[in-house]
Design an enzyme around this catalytic site. Sequence first.
Site, short mmCIF file in Angstrom:
data_model
loop_
_atom_site.label_atom_id
_atom_site.label_comp_id
_atom_site.label_asym_id
_atom_site.label_seq_id
_atom_site.Cartn_x
_atom_site.Cartn_y
_atom_site.Cartn_z
CE LYS A 1 -3.94 2.11 2.29
NZ LYS A 1 -3.38 3.63 1.81
CD GLU B 1 -1.27 4.01 4.38
OE1 GLU B 1 -0.84 4.52 3.23
OE2 GLU B 1 -2.40 4.50 5.11
#
Length: 477
Positions: free
Chosen positions: A187, A332
């Site tokens: 991500k 993340e």
Amino acid sequence: MPGRKLAEYEAKRDFKRTSEPGAKVARAARKALRFVVQEHHARRLHWDLRLEKDGVGVSWAVPKGIPPDPKKNHLAVHVEDHPLEYFKFAGEIPKGEYGGGTVTIWDAGTYETVKWTDREVMVEFHGERLKGRYVLFQTRGNDWMIHRMDPPQDPDRKPIPQSIEPMMASVATRLPSPDDGWGFEFKWDGIRGVAYVDGGRVRLMSRSGEEITPRYPEVHAMGRALGSREVILDGEIVALDEKGRPSFEQIQQRMGLTSESEIRRKMNVVPVVYMIFDLLWNEGRSLLEQPYAERRRLLAQLKLSGQSWQTPPYEKGAGKAMLDASAKAGLEGVMAKRLDSRYEPGRRTGVWLKVKNHNRQELVIGGWLDGEGKRRGYPGALLVGYYDKGKFVYAGKVGTGFSDATLDKLNQLLKPLAIDKSPFDVGSPARAAHFVKPKVVAEFEFVEWTRGGQLRAPSFKGFRIDKKASEVVREGG
Ligand code: MN
């Protein structure tokens, strides 16, 4: 000039239907005429179309290439005749010389003249890529247009859409299990961007449909890498910190800039990379109905990898390993996407999941409490909330994570939005608060949601000027 004298004669006849001789020199009397289209990576990418005529190559520079579809005409700038020997030229023109850059042969073959006057040239191409009837017509001075007269060479070809809303992911607190039907990506913590690439030009659109092309000049060169290929890509624009990790804090400096000189200056300080993870359109065809795995296969074939754009691979299954790797790399989290899922524009579905290493949440600022000591004159804490069925819900106060620049920016953004009454429909913030119209969206990291629906230990991560306040909802937990 035989072409002009016989124009009227010719205009009255359709030489596809009549066997009368046309205005051109009898075909049997000479060899077929040649054409070439050279892709020219000069200061500006363009395609040079040259038609053999009377011993020279009559030439046009076509900035967006030969249109494949009769629905769009392209500008073709009439340029000086070139020698016929030039038709075979491919290679490097030295930098600094006229037209400096790389020339490749995009297509070559023969053509037939249908009509040739000083202002209009109608031809039928017999090339490898280029087949069919086209007309070039003068509009003004050296500016001509090129138009395809036949239906698209590829009958299934559709015009490229102007906009596709990006698909969104739902928050998941854990990885899907079993995970063999899923693909996993890292991500990227940046700004969503959909790139429309056509005729070597890139147009970047934000999630909210704002054109952001001028803001990220380093991504423009991706158009050259794609040449004449027409695609729509989905990805995330990220700024990397000194350790090569995407930094949402860093990319703040690139958001919202409009002045060209400031963009150029910031580009050198905080360069961005476009991380491409999906292919939505390819050469006149929508891929939205194709499964994720197939879209990724086609995306990989484009081999998009440059200094300012990358195609990070995805993994089938192995979600745990990916999530561990993402945590280790300081990322993340991961995205999990069903391998068999189609692309659903603008929708947030369960076939795309985001699994984060830390809780992150976008929230809308509804007010602030005065700072004390060194923070006097600045917000000491922000009062934040989200929307639930149209109601603005108070989610708590956030007092950490602000840099000096952020505090200045908060003052600048919030003071003009001051209002007398609390904007929160649900929940009761401190009475000493200064309230504002809920417009400013920012992202926060926190440990968890309390049972009372408040953020535990939240800290400010950055502004989200790419998000609309009314779209901010509580994610998961
Ligand atoms: Mn050229």
